[in-house]
Design a protein around this motif. Structure first.
Motif, PDB file in Angstrom:
ATOM      1  N   PHE A   4      61.658  56.918  95.898  1.00 51.75           N
ATOM      2  CA  PHE A   4      61.726  55.717  96.717  1.00 51.75           C
ATOM      3  C   PHE A   4      60.771  55.824  97.912  1.00 51.75           C
ATOM      4  O   PHE A   4      60.056  54.874  98.234  1.00 51.75           O
ATOM      5  CB  PHE A   4      63.163  55.473  97.213  1.00 51.75           C
ATOM      6  N   GLU A   5      60.740  56.967  98.572  1.00 54.69           N
ATOM      7  CA  GLU A   5      59.867  57.166  99.733  1.00 54.69           C
ATOM      8  C   GLU A   5      58.391  57.118  99.338  1.00 54.69           C
ATOM      9  O   GLU A   5      57.563  56.553 100.055  1.00 54.69           O
ATOM     10  CB  GLU A   5      60.197  58.498 100.418  1.00 54.69           C
ATOM     11  N   ASN A   7      57.142  55.503  96.712  1.00 56.73           N
ATOM     12  CA  ASN A   7      56.833  54.104  96.398  1.00 56.73           C
ATOM     13  C   ASN A   7      56.640  53.292  97.673  1.00 56.73           C
ATOM     14  O   ASN A   7      55.787  52.412  97.739  1.00 56.73           O
ATOM     15  CB  ASN A   7      57.945  53.484  95.543  1.00 56.73           C
ATOM     16  N   GLU A   8      57.454  53.589  98.676  1.00 58.68           N
ATOM     17  CA  GLU A   8      57.353  52.881  99.957  1.00 58.68           C
ATOM     18  C   GLU A   8      55.996  53.157 100.611  1.00 58.68           C
ATOM     19  O   GLU A   8      55.388  52.267 101.201  1.00 58.68           O
ATOM     20  CB  GLU A   8      58.496  53.291 100.891  1.00 58.68           C
ATOM     21  N   GLN A   9      55.480  54.394 100.487  1.00 57.56           N
ATOM     22  CA  GLN A   9      54.177  54.726 101.064  1.00 57.56           C
ATOM     23  C   GLN A   9      53.050  53.949 100.366  1.00 57.56           C
ATOM     24  O   GLN A   9      52.113  53.498 101.016  1.00 57.56           O
ATOM     25  CB  GLN A   9      53.922  56.229 100.984  1.00 57.56           C
ATOM     26  N   TYR A  10      53.145  53.804  99.039  1.00 56.68           N
ATOM     27  CA  TYR A  10      52.138  53.006  98.330  1.00 56.68           C
ATOM     28  C   TYR A  10      52.227  51.540  98.752  1.00 56.68           C
ATOM     29  O   TYR A  10      51.222  50.850  98.870  1.00 56.68           O
ATOM     30  CB  TYR A  10      52.293  53.127  96.807  1.00 56.68           C
ATOM     31  N   ARG A  11      53.433  51.060  98.999  1.00 61.42           N
ATOM     32  CA  ARG A  11      53.626  49.679  99.447  1.00 61.42           C
ATOM     33  C   ARG A  11      52.974  49.490 100.819  1.00 61.42           C
ATOM     34  O   ARG A  11      52.376  48.456 101.095  1.00 61.42           O
ATOM     35  CB  ARG A  11      55.115  49.328  99.493  1.00 61.42           C
ATOM     36  N   VAL A  12      53.077  50.496 101.671  1.00 62.08           N
ATOM     37  CA  VAL A  12      52.440  50.438 102.996  1.00 62.08           C
ATOM     38  C   VAL A  12      50.925  50.298 102.824  1.00 62.08           C
ATOM     39  O   VAL A  12      50.284  49.484 103.494  1.00 62.08           O
ATOM     40  CB  VAL A  12      52.782  51.689 103.838  1.00 62.08           C
ATOM     41  N   GLU A  15      49.953  46.796 101.696  1.00 60.50           N
ATOM     42  CA  GLU A  15      50.112  45.752 102.708  1.00 60.50           C
ATOM     43  C   GLU A  15      49.216  45.956 103.931  1.00 60.50           C
ATOM     44  O   GLU A  15      49.217  45.139 104.835  1.00 60.50           O
ATOM     45  CB  GLU A  15      51.582  45.666 103.136  1.00 60.50           C
ATOM     46  N   THR A  27      46.543  57.728 105.631  1.00 61.53           N
ATOM     47  CA  THR A  27      47.748  57.207 104.975  1.00 61.53           C
ATOM     48  C   THR A  27      47.833  57.711 103.541  1.00 61.53           C
ATOM     49  O   THR A  27      48.898  58.149 103.077  1.00 61.53           O
ATOM     50  CB  THR A  27      47.747  55.671 104.999  1.00 61.53           C
TER      51      THR A  27
END
Length: 159
Positions: A4-5, A7-12, A15, A27
């Motif tokens: 989950f973490e 995936n969240e970094q790729y989402r960052v 965006e 990043t």
């Protein structure tokens, strides 16, 4: 770091609107993922970004065409209105919502054939730009040219 973490970094990254290369690199470096998985996710982000850019390019073209249609419609309606007022000999008409007045604007110059114009009414513009092909050949042959140099151009093909 759990899935989950990550995936969240790729989402960052997806965006991010700050296109500073150093921030982007930091990043991406912070994502603790296997190289193959990380590069695969980056390729996905590139493809998605390209699709979005292509969509926006097409949308801009559609909107520009719609704008042009509306502008042409306005012009035709104004020409019709002016013609109707002129034919009736009316210089000013007050309706319940508008005051309509005909007027003369500066006359437009129409050039039927540029070739037929005397030289005194022609304007020649000169554009100076670099001959990239000649520069490339000369630089590749080892010539030193002040004001130009070759820069490596590497990239990755995504299939």
């Amino acid at each position: 770091m759990n899935l989950f973490e990550i995936n969240e970094q790729y989402r960052v990254v997806e965006e991010m609107t700050d296109l500073d290369p150093k921030t982007l690199q930091d990043t991406l470096d912070a994502i603790a993922d296997a190289r193959e998985v990380k590069l695969d996710n980056i390729a996905y982000l590139i493809e998605k970004s390209k699709m979005q850019a292509d969509f926006l390019k097409d949308k801009i073209k559609e909107l520009q065409e719609a704008k042009k249609i509306l502008e042409n419609k306005q012009k035709s309606l104004k020409e019709y209105m002016t013609s109707a007022l002129d034919e009736a000999g009316i210089k000013e008409l007050q309706t319940s919502n508008h005051i309509l007045k005909t007027r003369n604007y500066k006359k437009s110059v129409i050039v039927d054939r540029l070739e037929d114009l005397p030289d005194e009414y022609k304007k020649t513009e000169t554009v100076v730009k670099a001959d990239s092909n000649a520069l490339y050949r000369a630089l590749m042959n080892g010539d030193e040219i002040i004001g130009a140099h070759l820069k490596d151009n590497r990239g990755t093909v995504i299939r």
